[in-house]
Design an enzyme around this catalytic site. Structure first.
Site, mmCIF file in Angstrom:
data_model
loop_
_atom_site.group_PDB
_atom_site.id
_atom_site.type_symbol
_atom_site.label_atom_id
_atom_site.label_comp_id
_atom_site.label_asym_id
_atom_site.label_seq_id
_atom_site.Cartn_x
_atom_site.Cartn_y
_atom_site.Cartn_z
ATOM 1 N N GLU A 322 0.812 -1.222 0.000
ATOM 2 C CA GLU A 322 0.000 0.000 0.000
ATOM 3 C C GLU A 322 0.845 1.271 0.000
ATOM 4 O O GLU A 322 0.741 2.119 0.884
ATOM 5 C CB GLU A 322 -0.979 -0.026 1.182
ATOM 6 C CG GLU A 322 -1.931 -1.203 1.109
ATOM 7 C CD GLU A 322 -2.883 -1.290 2.287
ATOM 8 O OE1 GLU A 322 -2.812 -0.424 3.179
ATOM 9 O OE2 GLU A 322 -3.707 -2.225 2.311
ATOM 10 N N ASN A 365 2.293 -4.709 -3.334
ATOM 11 C CA ASN A 365 0.886 -5.075 -3.155
ATOM 12 C C ASN A 365 0.063 -3.840 -2.812
ATOM 13 O O ASN A 365 0.493 -2.996 -2.028
ATOM 14 C CB ASN A 365 0.795 -6.095 -2.007
ATOM 15 C CG ASN A 365 -0.572 -6.695 -1.832
ATOM 16 O OD1 ASN A 365 -1.165 -7.201 -2.775
ATOM 17 N ND2 ASN A 365 -1.095 -6.665 -0.608
ATOM 18 N N HIS A 400 -10.342 -6.152 -2.688
ATOM 19 C CA HIS A 400 -11.415 -6.014 -1.700
ATOM 20 C C HIS A 400 -12.551 -5.267 -2.397
ATOM 21 O O HIS A 400 -12.469 -4.055 -2.616
ATOM 22 C CB HIS A 400 -10.926 -5.218 -0.486
ATOM 23 C CG HIS A 400 -9.852 -5.899 0.296
ATOM 24 N ND1 HIS A 400 -10.069 -7.099 0.943
ATOM 25 C CD2 HIS A 400 -8.559 -5.559 0.539
ATOM 26 C CE1 HIS A 400 -8.947 -7.458 1.561
ATOM 27 N NE2 HIS A 400 -8.019 -6.560 1.334
ATOM 28 N N GLU A 429 -5.801 -10.630 -1.790
ATOM 29 C CA GLU A 429 -6.627 -10.471 -0.577
ATOM 30 C C GLU A 429 -8.108 -10.383 -0.927
ATOM 31 O O GLU A 429 -8.839 -9.581 -0.366
ATOM 32 C CB GLU A 429 -6.210 -9.205 0.185
ATOM 33 C CG GLU A 429 -4.754 -9.135 0.558
ATOM 34 C CD GLU A 429 -4.397 -7.894 1.354
ATOM 35 O OE1 GLU A 429 -5.323 -7.250 1.902
ATOM 36 O OE2 GLU A 429 -3.213 -7.553 1.437
ATOM 37 N N ASP A 431 -11.995 -10.476 -1.244
ATOM 38 C CA ASP A 431 -13.273 -10.756 -0.604
ATOM 39 C C ASP A 431 -14.329 -9.892 -1.265
ATOM 40 O O ASP A 431 -14.016 -8.908 -1.934
ATOM 41 C CB ASP A 431 -13.246 -10.545 0.920
ATOM 42 C CG ASP A 431 -12.546 -9.267 1.352
ATOM 43 O OD1 ASP A 431 -12.597 -8.265 0.612
ATOM 44 O OD2 ASP A 431 -11.937 -9.253 2.432
#
Length: 649
Positions: A322, A365, A400, A429, A431
């Site tokens: 990030e 990432n 996400h 990651e 979801d």
């Protein structure tokens, strides 16, 4: 990952109470809950509770949540001091316990939280069960969350503490219980056997490697990512003191079960202890040559120790996490790392990681890489660093997302953007939240949201598989809905973003990945997110050509949740629909999903949403809502569909 909340909270009442409600694949099949502990303080004693320091605990009749007694905690001199209860002889490893306690301040206002302290080999660790929750002296507030003991311990206590003040507080009506685990479904395809184009993984904590969780993990996934156990605060909490107590059990489980491991993460602006950015003079670092040299030295020392500790057991590292902020003109996040060292912190991190782990793939990432501005800034940064010889092997896309965002086209553009860089790409990651805005909250996941989620998973995985030459791994940020960071981020509410529900049973989302033809026949699927309209269409059903099922699915003091199913039993399809009824008990709808609602007094009218406007002959659709009631909650006696009376089932 952008935050690290652990457990589920969902607001249920206007009194700011908090509760966890599990969604199950088949509620009728669930075993009955078992209560293992209660404390009601009605016998005039403290019922085994003790303070964490020198605070005073006493039975009180000044206020009580239920009955006439509560526990008063006074004489607190630190926020961490509070009532604690020994549960060492009660909690069994691998069992998911629901812990509920009512809290009330004696005079101040503050935020309270519910935690567990555990010790192994004399070393203490602290697990948050319920995060900071506003508490006043004017009302009782319920803290409820799940906790799974994942390791052997010699000390285990549940406790309540506050965030800011040291005022006296009351607790009352503690209950601890669990629902016996359902066995993992063995008669369904394993995700890793269906998706063969790339490994599919899950982020894990210690709770995911024991009992049924461990069986679910090894059945379906090829790889794991320790969600928090490899971050700086977990591995080097104080300078040059390294500990791997959280990560080692996860690594041992992975090795024993043949699971690959993604290392996450070596450099991040979050979850980094404050000492890292404190200069030799004890002051916060600034962009001086001395502070920069000290910071980069600490970074190198950290990576050399952590990456070397696991050697070839970790084949992929999220080296940097990030680093992009698209609101900045240059797109670079103004973290402490950047403010002190500029881009040299990235150059150092990747260089040292390559030296220590030459076998590993090294990733940068980030989240929201489907957003054009962020995607483009990340591309430019990676392009620049690679041109300088910085050893970046791949880009990680967190993904996400939610059921309405982003589009497939935006996601595909995210992937195609980085192809010219000739690097690997991974989904790191993933979801899919059932929520589309911070103002929504469902006590249980609505069926239509779960179905829409299933189609998102279907379409996203189909896209990833089309780009399997570029994508080398897809990792979900969690194993099942019982442990997801989205329960407390961006707001506290129960989310359901993964393939398996809180009872570890397959959801429609699972079938979206494993076999999309079975999405609407899975146990959780009772409505369709979209229906095709037959050539013969109309606007009104004929007499007796509709049927309505109205069902209250949850009720609590002053509030309830209900589902309504509309069936077109006529011969003509509808291009749009509108259902109406009268509430006779003063009920008011506060939130509705699966349609649009207007209410005037007792009259409720619900129209279709954009995605479920068609209702073919013989077809059905559903919507659900949250409502309030005062004197009663009678079921409406009559319904109309597009103005025509319907049969009530």
């Amino acid at each position: 990952m952008r935050a690290l909340p652990r457990l589920a909270l969902a607001a249920l009442t206007a009194a700011a109470t908090v509760a966890v409600v599990s969604a199950t694949a088949d509620a009728a099949a669930d075993p009955s809950p078992i209560t293992v502990l209660t404390s009601d303080f009605e016998d005039g004693t403290v019922q085994g509770w003790a303070g964490r320091s020198a605070e005073t605990l006493a039975h009180s009749t000044a206020v009580a949540h239920g009955g006439t007694g509560s526990l008063l905690v006074s004489g607190r001199t630190a926020t961490w001091q509070g009532p604690s209860l020994d549960v060492l002889g009660t909690f069994e490893k691998g069992t998911a316990y629901t812990i509920s306690v009512w809290v009330r301040m004696a005079s101040d206002s503050d935020s309270a939280r519910l935690s567990v302290e555990r010790r192994t080999g004399g070393v203490a660790a602290y697990d948050q069960v319920v995060g900071n929750t506003a508490v006043t002296s004017g009302a009782w507030v319920n803290l409820t969350g799940r906790y799974t003991l994942a390791t052997d311990v010699e000390f285990l206590r549940v406790y309540v503490e506050t965030a800011s003040t040291t005022g006296s507080l009351h607790i009352d009506d503690l209950t601890v219980g669990y629902v016996p685990a359902l066995p993992v479904q063995t008669d369904i395809p394993s995700v890793k056997d269906v998706v063969t184009e790339f490994p599919v993984g899950a982020a894990i904590t210690g709770a995911e490697i024991v009992t049924e969780h461990g069986r679910l993990l090894t059945k379906h996934f090829d790889s794991v990512t320790p969600g928090n156990a490899l971050k700086w605060d977990a591995t080097e909490p104080s300078e040059n003191t390294f500990t791997y107590a959280q990560a080692d059990p996860l690594m041992a489980f992975a090795k024993a079960n043949g699971l690959a491991v993604r290392g996450h993460t070596l450099v991040w602006h979050n979850q980094t202890p404050s000492w890292v950015f404190t200069g030799a003079d004890g002051q916060p670092m600034t962009a001086t040559a001395e502070d920069k040299a000290l910071l980069l030295g600490r970074l190198e020392n950290h990576i050399r120790n952590v990456a070397a500790h696991y050697g070839t057991d970790i084949g992929v590292w999220d080296v940097a996490n990030e680093v992009i902020d698209e609101s900045r003109p240059d797109g670079l996040r103004r973290s402490n790392w950047y403010n002190v060292a500029g881009l040299d912190y990235l150059r150092t991190a990747f260089r040292v990681a390559r030296e220590v782990a030459p076998h590993a793939k090294l990733y940068i990432n980030d989240y929201n890489t489907n957003v054009p501005a962020k995607r483009d800034f990340l591309f430019t940064l990676v392009q620049q660093l690679k041109a300088e010889g910085v050893p970046i092997d791949g880009v990680g896309h967190q993904v996400h997302i939610n059921i309405n965002w982003p589009t497939l086209a935006e996601t595909e553009s995210m992937l195609t953007k980085f192809i010219p860089l000739d690097i690997d790409q991974q989904v790191t990651e993933m979801d899919v939240s059932i929520y589309t805005g911070d103002g929504e909250s469902f006590p249980t996941p609505p069926a239509d949201r779960l179905l829409k989620q299933a189609y998102v998973y279907r379409d996203m995985f189909a896209l990833f598989r089309r780009y399997s030459n570029e994508i080398t791994s897809v990792t979900l940020w969690g194993l099942a809905d019982d442990n997801t960071w989205l329960d407390t981020f961006p707001v506290t509410r129960k989310d359901a973003p993964l393939l398996f529900d809180t009872r570890l049973q397959a959801k429609p989302a699972y079938w979206g990945v494993a076999d999309p033809t079975r999405i609407e026949t899975s146990p959780s699927a009772s409505v369709s997110p979209s229906v095709s309209v037959s050539p013969s269409t109309g606007t009104n059903p004929g007499a007796g050509s509709c049927a309505v099922t109205y069902r209250v699915t949850g009720s609590w003091p002053g509030g309830f949740q209900a589902d309504v199913k509309l069936a077109n039993t006529g011969s003509a399809a509808l291009t749009s629909w509108k259902a109406s009824w009268q509430f006779t008990g003063g009920q008011q709808i506060s939130q509705l999903w699966g349609g649009t609602v207007t209410q005037s007094g007792a009259t409720v009218t619900v129209g279709n949403a954009a995605w479920n406007s068609g209702l073919p002959a013989g077809g059905s659709t559903s919507f659900g809502f949250l409502g309030s009631w005062t004197g009663g909650n009678p079921v409406p006696a009559a319904f109309t569909l597009n103005g025509t009376a319907c049969t009530v089932l």
